[in-house]
Design a protein around this motif. Structure first.
Motif, short mmCIF file in Angstrom:
data_model
loop_
_atom_site.label_atom_id
_atom_site.label_comp_id
_atom_site.label_asym_id
_atom_site.label_seq_id
_atom_site.Cartn_x
_atom_site.Cartn_y
_atom_site.Cartn_z
N GLU A 73 0.86 -1.18 0.00
CA GLU A 73 0.00 0.00 0.00
C GLU A 73 0.89 1.23 0.00
O GLU A 73 2.07 1.16 0.36
N VAL A 74 0.30 2.36 -0.38
CA VAL A 74 1.07 3.59 -0.41
C VAL A 74 1.22 4.17 0.99
O VAL A 74 0.31 4.09 1.82
N ALA A 75 2.40 4.72 1.23
CA ALA A 75 2.68 5.43 2.48
C ALA A 75 3.58 6.59 2.10
O ALA A 75 4.06 6.68 0.97
N MET A 76 3.77 7.49 3.03
CA MET A 76 4.70 8.59 2.77
C MET A 76 5.77 8.60 3.83
O MET A 76 5.50 8.34 5.01
N GLY A 77 6.99 8.86 3.41
CA GLY A 77 8.10 8.94 4.34
C GLY A 77 8.33 10.38 4.75
O GLY A 77 8.01 11.31 4.01
N PHE A 78 8.87 10.57 5.92
CA PHE A 78 9.16 11.91 6.42
C PHE A 78 10.66 12.15 6.37
O PHE A 78 11.45 11.25 6.63
N THR A 79 11.02 13.35 6.02
CA THR A 79 12.43 13.69 5.98
C THR A 79 12.82 14.35 7.29
O THR A 79 12.03 15.07 7.89
N GLY A 80 14.01 14.05 7.76
CA GLY A 80 14.50 14.63 9.00
C GLY A 80 13.84 14.01 10.22
O GLY A 80 12.66 13.69 10.22
N GLY A 81 14.58 13.80 11.26
CA GLY A 81 14.04 13.26 12.50
C GLY A 81 13.70 11.78 12.37
O GLY A 81 14.00 11.12 11.39
N ASP A 82 13.02 11.29 13.39
CA ASP A 82 12.66 9.87 13.44
C ASP A 82 11.16 9.67 13.29
O ASP A 82 10.58 8.78 13.90
N ALA A 83 10.51 10.50 12.49
CA ALA A 83 9.06 10.44 12.36
C ALA A 83 8.58 9.18 11.64
O ALA A 83 7.44 8.78 11.79
N ARG A 125 6.09 5.97 -0.55
CA ARG A 125 6.77 4.70 -0.29
C ARG A 125 5.77 3.57 -0.35
O ARG A 125 4.59 3.77 -0.09
N ALA A 126 6.25 2.39 -0.66
CA ALA A 126 5.42 1.19 -0.64
C ALA A 126 5.66 0.47 0.68
O ALA A 126 6.79 0.17 1.03
N LEU A 127 4.57 0.25 1.42
CA LEU A 127 4.64 -0.51 2.67
C LEU A 127 3.86 -1.80 2.48
O LEU A 127 2.84 -1.80 1.77
N PRO A 128 4.27 -2.88 3.15
CA PRO A 128 3.43 -4.09 3.10
C PRO A 128 2.04 -3.74 3.62
O PRO A 128 1.90 -2.97 4.58
N LYS A 129 1.00 -4.29 3.00
CA LYS A 129 -0.35 -4.01 3.45
C LYS A 129 -0.53 -4.53 4.86
O LYS A 129 0.20 -5.41 5.31
N ALA A 130 -1.47 -3.94 5.57
CA ALA A 130 -1.74 -4.35 6.94
C ALA A 130 -2.16 -5.82 6.95
O ALA A 130 -2.96 -6.24 6.11
N PRO A 131 -1.64 -6.61 7.88
CA PRO A 131 -1.93 -8.04 7.88
C PRO A 131 -3.42 -8.37 8.05
O PRO A 131 -3.89 -9.37 7.53
N GLU A 132 -4.15 -7.51 8.74
CA GLU A 132 -5.57 -7.79 8.96
C GLU A 132 -6.45 -7.42 7.77
O GLU A 132 -7.64 -7.68 7.75
N VAL A 133 -5.85 -6.82 6.74
CA VAL A 133 -6.59 -6.39 5.56
C VAL A 133 -6.37 -7.39 4.44
O VAL A 133 -5.23 -7.72 4.10
N GLU A 134 -7.48 -7.90 3.87
CA GLU A 134 -7.37 -8.90 2.81
C GLU A 134 -6.86 -8.29 1.51
O GLU A 134 -5.95 -8.80 0.88
N GLU A 135 -7.47 -7.18 1.09
CA GLU A 135 -7.09 -6.49 -0.14
C GLU A 135 -6.35 -5.21 0.22
O GLU A 135 -6.69 -4.54 1.18
N PRO A 136 -5.34 -4.83 -0.56
CA PRO A 136 -4.66 -3.56 -0.28
C PRO A 136 -5.64 -2.39 -0.47
O PRO A 136 -6.50 -2.42 -1.34
N ARG A 137 -5.52 -1.41 0.40
CA ARG A 137 -6.38 -0.22 0.30
C ARG A 137 -5.74 0.76 -0.68
O ARG A 137 -4.58 1.12 -0.51
N ARG A 138 -6.50 1.20 -1.68
CA ARG A 138 -5.98 2.08 -2.73
C ARG A 138 -6.62 3.45 -2.60
O ARG A 138 -7.63 3.75 -3.21
N ILE A 139 -6.05 4.30 -1.79
CA ILE A 139 -6.58 5.64 -1.54
C ILE A 139 -6.54 6.51 -2.78
O ILE A 139 -7.42 7.32 -3.02
N GLY A 140 -5.54 6.36 -3.62
CA GLY A 140 -5.40 7.20 -4.82
C GLY A 140 -6.59 7.08 -5.75
O GLY A 140 -7.06 8.06 -6.31
#
Length: 150
Positions: A73-83, A125-140
């Motif tokens: 699934e799609v995720a976004m990474g943060f620059t700077g710090g440990d966010a 970024r691409a993250l593995p889909k949540a284990p409890e979710v059968e199908e990946p969620r496509r927000i776009g």
């Protein structure tokens, strides 16, 4: 080529996008695609910076998701710090200049990022889909469908 004043005005209102890649087999990108009708119908000059940023972010996210397999699934990474990263579960905007991202981190904790458009910098970024979710969620694709409702 000689253009009428109407053609010049129309061309100035159309967005300009361009992309160049290092190799000939690069995937299609958002800049290569035509604007959806719901986005192109409203003149750019009538949009706030927040609305225009929001609409283009949707196009980038949808394009990114179209290249993911069913395990990510799609995720976004943060620059700077440990966010860390934010699994994108919603995006909004607040005129004239705020874009907001809603989601959760890798541990499932709720997160919200409120960003001024002048500070906007998003790494998808691409993250593995949540284990409890059968199908990946496509927000776009959901966001793009909402744009077409306008």
């Amino acid at each position: 080529m000689i253009q009428t004043s109407a053609e010049v005005h129309e061309a100035s209102a159309l967005p300009c996008a361009r992309v160049v890649h290092t190799g000939p087999n690069a995937p299609r990108t958002a800049e290569m695609e035509p604007l959806p009708e719901g986005v192109a119908a409203e003149p750019i000059e009538s949009k706030s910076p927040a609305q225009w940023a929001y609409e283009r972010l949707i196009l980038y996210i949808q394009n990114f998701e179209s290249q993911l397999d069913d395990e990510h699934e799609v995720a976004m990474g943060f620059t700077g710090g440990d966010a860390g990263v934010l699994r994108i579960e919603g995006i909004g905007y607040f005129d004239p200049d705020i874009v907001t991202f809603y989601g959760s981190d890798e541990d499932g904790s709720r997160n919200q990022l409120i960003q001024h458009v002048t500070q906007l910098s998003v790494m998808l970024r691409a993250l593995p889909k949540a284990p409890e979710v059968e199908e990946p969620r496509r927000i776009g694709f959901r966001l793009a469908a909402d744009l077409e409702k306008k």
